[in-house]
Design an enzyme around this catalytic site. Structure first.
Site, PDB file in Angstrom:
ATOM      1  N   HIS B 163      -9.220   4.872   0.973  1.00  0.00           N
ATOM      2  CA  HIS B 163      -7.837   5.182   1.175  1.00  0.00           C
ATOM      3  C   HIS B 163      -7.701   6.577   0.717  1.00  0.00           C
ATOM      4  O   HIS B 163      -8.417   6.997  -0.253  1.00  0.00           O
ATOM      5  CB  HIS B 163      -6.786   4.328   0.479  1.00  0.00           C
ATOM      6  CG  HIS B 163      -5.581   4.723   0.916  1.00  0.00           C
ATOM      7  ND1 HIS B 163      -4.765   5.600   0.300  1.00  0.00           N
ATOM      8  CD2 HIS B 163      -4.672   3.851   1.641  1.00  0.00           C
ATOM      9  CE1 HIS B 163      -3.654   5.711   0.704  1.00  0.00           C
ATOM     10  NE2 HIS B 163      -3.335   4.521   1.540  1.00  0.00           N
ATOM     11  N   ASP B 240      -9.851   0.762  -7.035  1.00  0.00           N
ATOM     12  CA  ASP B 240      -8.444   0.728  -6.261  1.00  0.00           C
ATOM     13  C   ASP B 240      -8.220  -0.614  -5.839  1.00  0.00           C
ATOM     14  O   ASP B 240      -8.718  -1.180  -5.084  1.00  0.00           O
ATOM     15  CB  ASP B 240      -8.662   1.674  -5.269  1.00  0.00           C
ATOM     16  CG  ASP B 240      -7.469   1.857  -4.361  1.00  0.00           C
ATOM     17  OD1 ASP B 240      -6.572   1.203  -4.460  1.00  0.00           O
ATOM     18  OD2 ASP B 240      -7.558   2.493  -3.619  1.00  0.00           O
ATOM     19  N   GLN B 243      -4.934  -2.979  -2.487  1.00  0.00           N
ATOM     20  CA  GLN B 243      -4.755  -4.168  -1.698  1.00  0.00           C
ATOM     21  C   GLN B 243      -5.331  -5.466  -2.439  1.00  0.00           C
ATOM     22  O   GLN B 243      -5.027  -6.653  -1.832  1.00  0.00           O
ATOM     23  CB  GLN B 243      -5.956  -3.964  -0.548  1.00  0.00           C
ATOM     24  CG  GLN B 243      -5.437  -2.750   0.580  1.00  0.00           C
ATOM     25  CD  GLN B 243      -4.258  -3.029   1.169  1.00  0.00           C
ATOM     26  OE1 GLN B 243      -3.887  -4.287   1.480  1.00  0.00           O
ATOM     27  NE2 GLN B 243      -3.373  -2.024   1.255  1.00  0.00           N
ATOM     28  N   LYS B 266       3.283  -3.509  -2.856  1.00  0.00           N
ATOM     29  CA  LYS B 266       2.559  -4.467  -2.057  1.00  0.00           C
ATOM     30  C   LYS B 266       2.292  -5.838  -2.404  1.00  0.00           C
ATOM     31  O   LYS B 266       1.763  -6.617  -1.921  1.00  0.00           O
ATOM     32  CB  LYS B 266       1.079  -3.816  -1.881  1.00  0.00           C
ATOM     33  CG  LYS B 266       1.090  -2.553  -1.222  1.00  0.00           C
ATOM     34  CD  LYS B 266      -0.284  -1.977  -1.045  1.00  0.00           C
ATOM     35  CE  LYS B 266      -0.465  -0.447  -0.736  1.00  0.00           C
ATOM     36  NZ  LYS B 266      -0.028  -0.113   0.542  1.00  0.00           N
ATOM     37  N   CYS B 411      -4.255   6.171   6.603  1.00  0.00           N
ATOM     38  CA  CYS B 411      -4.491   6.812   5.438  1.00  0.00           C
ATOM     39  C   CYS B 411      -5.990   6.603   5.070  1.00  0.00           C
ATOM     40  O   CYS B 411      -6.534   6.612   4.008  1.00  0.00           O
ATOM     41  CB  CYS B 411      -3.574   6.458   4.046  1.00  0.00           C
ATOM     42  SG  CYS B 411      -2.105   6.964   4.467  1.00  0.00           S
TER      43      CYS B 411
HETATM   44  C1  LIG Z   1      -6.564   0.564  -0.762  1.00  0.00           C
HETATM   45  C2  LIG Z   1      -5.175   1.441  -0.977  1.00  0.00           C
HETATM   46  N1  LIG Z   1      -5.289   2.256  -1.765  1.00  0.00           N
HETATM   47  C3  LIG Z   1      -4.264   2.830  -2.149  1.00  0.00           C
HETATM   48  C4  LIG Z   1      -3.103   2.798  -1.644  1.00  0.00           C
HETATM   49  C5  LIG Z   1      -1.840   3.680  -2.104  1.00  0.00           C
HETATM   50  O1  LIG Z   1      -0.897   3.161  -2.408  1.00  0.00           O
HETATM   51  P1  LIG Z   1       0.379   3.631  -2.630  1.00  0.00           P
HETATM   52  O2  LIG Z   1       1.039   4.327  -1.371  1.00  0.00           O
HETATM   53  O3  LIG Z   1       1.250   2.686  -3.188  1.00  0.00           O
HETATM   54  O4  LIG Z   1       0.443   4.538  -3.873  1.00  0.00           O
HETATM   55  C6  LIG Z   1      -2.976   2.082  -0.496  1.00  0.00           C
HETATM   56  C7  LIG Z   1      -1.624   1.745   0.319  1.00  0.00           C
HETATM   57  O5  LIG Z   1      -1.595   2.050   1.072  1.00  0.00           O
HETATM   58  C8  LIG Z   1      -4.091   1.148  -0.149  1.00  0.00           C
HETATM   59  O6  LIG Z   1      -4.184   0.445   0.635  1.00  0.00           O
END
Ligand SMILES: Cc1ncc(COP(=O)(O)O)c(C=O)c1O
Lengths: 161, 453
Positions: B163, B240, B243, B266, B411
């Site tokens: 991401h 990370d 998810q 989430k 993203c």
């Molecule tokens: C794999 C992953 N990492 C990081 C994020 C970032 O999360 P946030 O937008 O809550 O900071 C997301 C969310 O879209 C994600 O799916």
């Protein structure tokens, strides 16, 4: 006709399935301008030749949703062979149909108004099929992408209205 | 926010702020009550009844929410916990000596302990840092640890499925520090990471940062293997968990990571709060991330002494009500059972993959592992393309059927480029989704095909 069927009218689907004026032109004499819709990943590449105040030829490539691609195809069919003045008027009318504020027409901002567009629908011909987009504000950017690219290309060609 | 606050939102108002009103023994209500061991498989239909948003309709139809990978919905108990907190308890944390300020302090602390327990932190009061979201947690690591420890030419290893939250902060360090990035490639025939390249990319690396579950493909990399090799290569390991943490049991010790980032929104919690877990020894050596109130021991006109961890990284008034919401969300999740949620996810994903492939055959392309054997290596995220219908048009038609999916690059633009597409349509499931929701998805996809072909 529900909103979705109004959005995806047959003309739009036809231009999406069989886009007109696809391809590339040699640069120069053509001008090449590309535009992106960062939200959706829609992409339009426009090749334009302006000669003696006329849009002599144009070709399009790129990829994206049915609205961005059909709008580009419809646009290409509508402006080919027209004078730059006529084209600029059409851009104006199209953006008005997309309910874009007068003040924002030449700029980047694309705020839809509460009331439907007041552009010259008669003069729009097939382009009027894109009217249904107005009810889906997030998709207005898809519809206007190719038009913004066109304006940029006309400006780069030094083609005043 | 009580340990009993989930899943059936309790009616008893007085029970909503027990920790704050009782003696010391009740200081960490969730931790002391412990997770209630769930006995039976998750009943998604019953779970859905706890979520008020899922009771609404859209365009005259029952809403089918299939975008939990972007953000989940939240149960009454979470909403009530935050509401009750604002009505009865709110005061700023860390500084008050009066009753409600102490109550707020205790709740904020309880949220920290609870978040730590969820991911297996041995000392949550030092190791759990509250941030704005997972993105800020990643930036904290990059800006604080990375800024201190990485120099021109140092190698950071990422993967091709990250991401932007685990990519752009590193690209900033490339620009500012001249670090170098290497990527573990994704194998497009299996949609899994190409582990055979691991030693090659890890050679001399200072950091390995990798997702625990792809938000596009659903792929769950073999993180323990990757982390083990990365540590052998001398790298610090960052996970990370945005998810994965909401959907399965997580144990930072077993995973073998040094940092873990995730977001409350989430996992049934509120927006505005995220979590960074970091190994105590590493956090201790890290400089502050942002400066301001709350993160100092002392300040003079000439300098400052930073506070102990984790407060050193929590400048300014923290998201207190959001921490209360997160606490409640974790209690709810633990009542359902993280293993039960994970099993439910797998059952539903299997059902969805089967349904979609049967119905659309060669005209559907699923970007992610699809065979039964890979179910334990993929999450409840299904990215797809249907022949002749662009993902945005698909999402638009589905909306008309009240089916909420996401279309776009999610993203993960470099991954989209690898897949050779500008966008995908993505349906994702959570504890409140049912087979009926999957059927509604398939039916709405049929509708899109009918319109476009
Ligand atoms: C794999 C992953 N990492 C990081 C994020 C970032 O999360 P946030 O937008 O809550 O900071 C997301 C969310 O879209 C994600 O799916």
């Amino acid at each position: 006709m529900n909103d979705i069927e109004d959005l995806y009218r047959e003309i739009i689907l036809d231009h999406y399935r069989s886009p007109r004026n696809r391809g590339e032109l040699e640069v120069p004499p053509a001008i090449r301008v590309e535009g992106f819709n960062p939200l959706c990943g829609d992409e339009i590449v426009l090749y334009l030749i302006v000669e003696d105040g006329l849009v002599k030829d144009l070709k399009l490539s790129g990829q994206g949703c049915s609205i961005s691609q059909s709008s580009a195809s419809l646009m290409s069919a509508a402006v080919k062979g027209k004078t730059v003045g006529e084209v600029r008027k059409l851009v104006h009318d199209f953006k008005a149909m997309m309910s874009i504020h007068e003040a924002a027409i030449d700029g980047q901002a694309q705020a839809p108004t509460d009331f439907p567009g007041t552009g010259d629908l008669e003069a729009m011909g097939e382009l009027a099929a894109l009217q249904g987009v107005v009810k889906f504000p997030v998709r207005i950017k898809c519809a206007t992408l190719s038009w913004n690219v066109l304006v940029q290309a006309l400006d780069e060609a030094g083609a005043p209205g | 926010m009580s340990a009993q606050g989930a899943p059936a939102a309790q009616e008893d108002k007085a029970a909503q702020i027990p920790a704050a009103q009782e003696d010391k023994a009740a200081e960490i209500p969730a931790a002391q009550a412990g997770p209630v061991p769930p006995a039976k498989p998750l009943d998604a239909r019953a779970v859905a009844r706890d979520f008020p948003l899922l009771a609404r309709s859209v365009h005259g139809k029952r809403i089918v929410y299939l975008d939990s990978a972007a953000s989940s919905q939240r149960p009454c108990s979470v909403i009530d916990a935050m509401d009750s907190y604002y009505r009865t308890t709110h005061a700023n944390v860390h500084r008050g000596v009066y009753e409600i300020a102490e109550e707020a302090d205790r709740l904020y602390d309880a949220a920290r302990v609870s978040a730590g327990r969820l991911v297996g932190s041995p000392s949550p009061r030092s190791e759990i840092v509250f941030t704005k979201n997972a993105t800020e947690a990643m930036n904290l690591v990059v800006r604080s640890w990375g800024w201190k420890n990485l120099h021109a030419g140092d190698v950071v290893v990422l993967t091709e499925i990250e991401h932007h939250a685990n990519l752009v902060p590193w690209l900033q360090l490339v620009e500012e520090r001249g670090i170098r990035l290497r990527y573990l490639p994704v194998d497009l025939s299996t949609y899994e990471l190409d582990i055979s390249r691991l030693d090659e990319v890890l050679d001399g690396a200072k950091v390995l940062s990798c997702t625990l579950m792809s938000n596009v493909l659903g792929t769950i990399p073999p993180f323990q293997v990757i982390a083990g090799r990365a540590h052998e290569a001398g790298a610090v390991v960052i996970a990370d968990g945005a998810q994965s943490v909401p959907h399965m049991p997580t144990d930072v010790q077993a995973l073998g990571c040094d940092f873990l980032a995730f977001s409350a929104h989430k996992m049934l919690g509120p927006t505005g709060i995220g979590v960074l877990w970091g190994r105590e020894a590493l956090l201790e050596e890290m400089p502050p991330f942002m400066g301001g109130g709350g993160m100092i021991l002392d300040v003079t006109l000439d300098g400052f002494v930073p506070a102990e961890i984790p407060r050193r990284f929590e400048a300014g008034t923290p998201p207190i009500a959001e921490a209360v919401g997160l606490l409640s969300a974790i209690e709810y999740l633990e009542r359902l059972g993280m293993s039960e949620i994970w099993e439910h996810d797998q059952r539903l994903t299997s059902y969805a993959l089967g349904t979609l492939q049967e119905r659309f055959g060669d005209t559907i392309r699923i970007f992610g592992p699809t065979d039964e054997q890979s179910l334990d290596r993929r999450g409840a995220v299904i990215s797809l393309a249907l022949d002749g219908v662009h993902p945005h048009d698909l999402a638009q038609v589905l909306d008309q059927e009240a089916v909420c999916i996401r279309a776009g690059h999610h993203c993960a633009k470099p991954l989209m480029r690898r897949l050779g597409v500008g966008a995908t349509a993505r349906a994702s499931f959570y504890c409140y989704n049912t087979e009926e929701d999957v059927d509604a998805l398939a039916k709405a996809l049929d509708e899109a095909v009918r319109l476009f072909r």
